[in-house]
Design an enzyme around this catalytic site. Structure first.
Site, PDB file in Angstrom:
ATOM      1  N   CYS A 137       0.803  -1.220   0.000  1.00  0.00           N
ATOM      2  CA  CYS A 137       0.000   0.000   0.000  1.00  0.00           C
ATOM      3  C   CYS A 137       0.833   1.266   0.000  1.00  0.00           C
ATOM      4  CB  CYS A 137      -0.910   0.008   1.229  1.00  0.00           C
ATOM      5  SG  CYS A 137      -0.005   0.045   2.798  1.00  0.00           S
ATOM      6  N   GLU A 158      -7.061  -5.812   0.103  1.00  0.00           N
ATOM      7  CA  GLU A 158      -7.145  -4.743   1.101  1.00  0.00           C
ATOM      8  C   GLU A 158      -6.056  -3.736   0.803  1.00  0.00           C
ATOM      9  OE1 GLU A 158      -5.612  -2.966   5.016  1.00  0.00           O
ATOM     10  OE2 GLU A 158      -4.629  -4.146   3.448  1.00  0.00           O
ATOM     11  N   ARG A 179      -8.959   3.302  11.938  1.00  0.00           N
ATOM     12  CA  ARG A 179      -8.172   2.853  10.784  1.00  0.00           C
ATOM     13  C   ARG A 179      -9.099   2.602   9.595  1.00  0.00           C
ATOM     14  NH1 ARG A 179      -3.196   0.318  10.965  1.00  0.00           N
ATOM     15  NH2 ARG A 179      -2.554  -0.857   9.120  1.00  0.00           N
ATOM     16  N   ARG A 213      -9.700   1.662   5.739  1.00  0.00           N
ATOM     17  CA  ARG A 213      -9.057   0.936   4.651  1.00  0.00           C
ATOM     18  C   ARG A 213     -10.092   0.626   3.567  1.00  0.00           C
ATOM     19  NH1 ARG A 213      -5.255   2.620   6.789  1.00  0.00           N
ATOM     20  NH2 ARG A 213      -3.275   1.604   7.323  1.00  0.00           N
TER      21      ARG A 213
END
Length: 366
Positions: free
Chosen positions: A88, A131, A175, A177
């Protein structure tokens, strides 16, 4: 009897591969959701320290493969589910957001998702799960994300995506995502929906170590002063960077693998009784109770169970959990995926059974 029915009668397992596996967080979520009905048949992770943590917690009979770009898709066993937390950093809001132009140690991290496409185009699994950071959705004005979704669609998949926040799934971490779920188009996925998350009340106090932690996690007075000056410099420039002490009854910020990752999630824990340093520090151990969270607490922030083995040095563990996923969120999505796959199997099983009965009738008449 055809292969499909034979497999069902033998309690067929879904076979999965774990690409860019890290320490196995995505796998942990799917294992929790599917139970004994899933089997991992291939794992790829190039970081040697992540491999060590992975091997400590998963006793596979095969070796962990390294650089996925050097692995021929034909050498990967057949599988039904592709798990892929492709890197990422190239899209992160905290990084330079180079995307497809990103270069790291001679590799373009931004295009590693193309290896997911390459492998899945050859094997045609039932579902692909990915993800990544939320920044992926807005990189290059959304064009990067559109390219990624189109790539999966072009190889025969129906793509779903949604941004979810870990804080709503039973862990006290803010968080966000992006999650991508792609079903092969011959699978009826019209009823698929992402989970909402209905456990927003967990706080940092809930995941703290039960006993007094080592003095090594407590900051020195000199280091605290350094952090204060650093924060003041950024504040003077209008930036919000710097250390942060979190409310024990609140949430942690997103944990990350480097930079201010630990210092952005400091807590006050006044249980320390021995202030004698066990490492070389400048100044003294602070008396305000200011400390970093421990690797175990970071593991809990990511939803890893307490029996997850942490055998490496803290430096590696902080990096690994900062890079990992929130297991609770993965499990919740995997539960929804399982509903679709099981319904599809049941529907196809009914069709196959009817056709077998019809064939028997025709043979009897003949």
């Amino acid at each position: 009897m055809n292969r499909f029915l034979t497999e069902r009668n033998n309690k067929m397992k879904y076979k999965a591969i774990d690409l860019f596996a890290g320490i196995g967080g995505i796998r942990k979520g799917f294992d929790n959701a599917f139970g004994k009905n899933i089997e991992t048949v291939f794992v790829s992770e190039w970081d040697e320290y992540a491999q060590k943590t992975y091997r400590a917690n998963y006793k596979d009979k095969f070796q962990i493969a390294g650089d996925i770009t050097k692995i021929d898709e034909k050498d990967i066993p057949e599988f039904d589910i592709c798990l892929a937390g492709f890197p990422c950093q190239a899209f992160s809001l905290a990084g330079k957001r180079m995307g497809f132009d990103d270069d790291y140690k001679g590799m373009c991290r931004g295009t590693l998702f193309q290896d997911v496409v390459r492998i899945c185009e050859y094997h045609k699994p039932k579902v692909i799960f990915c993800e990544n950071v939320k920044g992926l959705t807005i990189h290059d004005r959304g064009r990067t994300f559109k390219v990624i979704k189109n790539a999966f669609e072009q190889i025969g998949y129906t793509v779903y995506d949604k941004v979810l926040n870990s804080k709503n799934f039973g862990v006290p971490q803010n968080r966000e995502r992006i999650y991508i779920v792609a079903f092969r188009k011959d699978i009826n996925s019209e009823n698929f929906e992402f989970p909402i998350g209905n456990k927003p009340d967990t706080c940092i106090r809930d995941i703290m170590e039960e006993q007094e932690v080592s003095v090594k996690y407590y900051l020195s007075t000199t280091y605290i002063e350094t952090l204060k000056r650093h924060k003041a410099r950024h504040a003077a420039k209008g930036n919000g960077f710097g250390y942060e002490i979190r409310d024990l009854d609140g949430k942690a910020g997103a944990i990350v693998c480097g930079g201010m990752g630990r210092e952005r999630n400091l807590i006050i824990d006044d249980r320390l009784t021995n202030f004698v340093p066990v490492t070389h520090i400048k100044g003294e151990v602070n008396r305000e109770g200011i400390r970093k969270m421990t690797p175990r607490e970071w593991a809990r922030l990511q939803g890893f169970p307490d029996d997850f083995k942490l055998e490496l040095a803290d430096t590696h563990l902080y990096k690994q959990f900062g890079n990992s996923v929130t297991v609770n969120v993965i499990e919740a999505i995997a539960d929804k995926i399982k509903v679709v796959l099981d319904a599809d199997e049941k529907a196809k099983s009914g069709v196959e059974t009817v056709s077998i009965r019809q064939a028997k009738k025709e043979r009897a008449v003949g």
